[in-house]
Design a protein around this motif. Structure first.
Motif: not given
Lengths: 287, 232
Positions: A62, A66, A70, A105, A175-176, A178, A192, A196, A199
């Motif tokens: 994960t 991400a 990024e 990030h 992100y949400k 994951q 994370a 999130h 962003e």
């Protein structure tokens, strides 16, 4: 850097930290300023990995996912912030800020993955050298016209803004989606979540730039499943959901009458799965 | 997944606009046995949630949801007042978007109230005596503080949530709070949507524990909130 202070702080949250760090317990308690500072990160990394060894493959995968996203965002802003005359003067500072955050990030995730014992992702065609310390600038990896779909992105600010908004809103959804995969490591989960919301701040700002530039219905929040451009629709599908946890939001009392459909969709952002995200970003990645 | 227990009479014998079926679906989201147990135990303690001395948020995931409900009550009450008593010099654009934000916060509040059902804390009494609602700077400054606090609260609460479904719900809300925060900050100071006062050198937003958040929010809430049973 006072290691004992750090561990004592941890002990407040986890009284058994010294036991977990055992058999180095006595060494730890005798740690002081004498320990070479350069040796600390390494020593810390291995000790904490042993103590809190819950960095599963799912978590590492994960984090690498991400990182992949990024990298895309950072390279996008890095490339177009350098194009003279593309970004409106008043917005240059904002996009410089956003680029700096995406770079932070990338660097944060690279180090987190390495510290957790994972293999750090590098983009296809990456030529920056070391996956952790090498330059994250990788122009050969990306085609931000998406094979010509956004052909004028380098010369048309409106196109750039539409793609920027889409990347940010998509990042929020990624992100949400994951978060649950990170529940086995609560520190990583918190990190994370902290990315999130950044962003989402970016997304709101870019959306507001577009709103003030004439897309008046494009508010800082997502109304229905409206996309800034037809090819970006996949990044917005499902955002028109009005049922949360079995509760139909439009049946709830608002200020006058029930909560409106627009407010119901705006008040909750929706996740996307990894597969959905991959489908969305693939056109921007050179094979 | 065994959810039969969650559909027992204690959860369904309550008024509201949501059908029993919807309620059942929501509690089905509570996940496995652990989640159901927490809901039921929270229900048993319902009578203790609202005492004359204040409210007790409860424990487990229900406690965290009540914590969120408390914050959403505060935000909804604030923006409701902002719109009914507008500050001097407010623009039509600001009215439109601040009304949107009010409606989002009201939706969040009503969502938690409905979802929590009999486990929900009661209505909190707010205290906005320190806010000058006629002043743009006072109103937007408070809005910024509330939104940044909300973001930090949800970011800090994520690790305390057991159910992945509740975690997702919190995630769905926190990014909207972050959008609000960015907009309000930009209204106050151009390009401050993600200022270095909230985003650190690693590009991370703020996260705060419930105790820290409630200490700040408490300035604006008269009702005593007992958060001592929340997960830590």
């Amino acid at each position: 850097m006072d290691l004992k202070f750090i561990i004592d702080e941890i002990q407040k949250a986890d009284p058994e930290v010294y036991e977990k760090l055992s058999p180095r317990r006595e060494i730890l308690k005798s740690f002081g300023a004498k320990v070479a500072v350069a040796a600390l990160p390494l020593a810390l990394g291995s000790m904490f990995k042993k103590a809190y060894g819950k960095v599963t493959d799912v978590v590492l995968d994960t984090l690498n996912f991400a990182l992949e996203l990024e990298y895309i965002e950072f390279n996008f802003y890095h490339q177009y912030n350098l194009v003279s005359g593309l970004i409106a003067g008043g917005d240059a500072a904002a996009f410089a800020t956003i680029e700096a955050h995406e770079l932070a990030h990338v660097n944060f995730l690279r180090k987190a993955i390495q510290a957790s014992g994972g293999t750090v992702y590098t983009p296809t065609h990456y030529s920056g050298g070391d996956p952790v310390t090498g330059s994250p600038i990788s122009p050969a990896s990306y085609d931000f016209t998406a094979g010509g779909t956004f052909a004028d992105i380098a010369s048309n600010y409106a196109t750039f803004l539409a793609v920027s908004q889409t990347f940010e809103d998509t990042g929020v959804r990624a992100y949400k989606g994951q978060a649950a995969n990170l529940q086995s490591n609560l520190d990583v989960l918190t990190d994370a979540l902290q990315i999130h919301s950044v962003e989402a701040r970016h997304a709101a700002h870019v959306r507001n730039i577009r709103r003030l530039a004439g897309a008046t219905a494009n508010k800082p929040w997502i109304t229905g499943n409206t996309a800034p451009a037809a090819p970006a629709q996949g990044s917005y599908n499902g955002e028109d959901n009005t049922t949360q946890g079995g509760v139909v939001i439009t049946t709830l009392s608002g200020v006058s009458g029930n909560v409106s459909t627009n407010a119901a969709t705006e008040a909750f952002d929706e996740p996307l799965t990894k597969d959905q995200i991959v489908t969305i970003v693939t056109p921007f990645i050179r094979p | 997944m065994k959810t039969q227990n969650a559909t027992g009479p204690s959860l369904l014998a309550e008024e509201g606009t949501v059908s029993n079926l919807s309620r059942r679906r929501f509690f089905k989201l509570a996940g496995g046995v652990a989640g159901v147990g927490m809901i039921l135990s929270a229900c048993h303690k319902d009578n203790n949630n609202n005492t004359s001395a204040g409210v007790n948020l409860g424990s487990g995931d229900i406690g965290i949801l009540n914590y969120a409900y408390a914050l959403e009550q505060l935000e909804a009450a604030f923006y409701t007042h902002v719109i009914s008593s507008q500050y001097t010099g407010i623009t039509s654009d600001e009215i439109a978007l601040l009304t949107d934000i009010r409606d989002h916060e009201v939706a969040h509040r009503e969502f938690f109230k409905t979802a929590l059902g009999t486990s929900a804390i009661g209505a909190l009494t707010v205290n906005f005596s320190s806010i000058d609602f006629s002043s743009r700077a006072s109103v937007l400054g408070t809005a910024k503080a509330f939104e940044d606090l909300g973001v930090a609260a949800y970011n800090g609460a994520g690790r305390l949530i057991k159910s992945p479904d509740y975690l997702l719900l919190a995630g769905k809300i926190v990014s909207v709070e972050a959008r609000h925060a960015a907009y309000i900050r930009d209204l106050l100071t151009g390009n401050s949507f993600a200022g270095s006062d909230v985003i650190n050198n690693d590009g991370l937003d703020v996260e705060k524990s419930p105790a820290t958040v409630l200490a700040t929010a408490g300035t604006y809430i008269s009702t005593k909130i007992d958060a001592s049973n929340l997960p830590k």
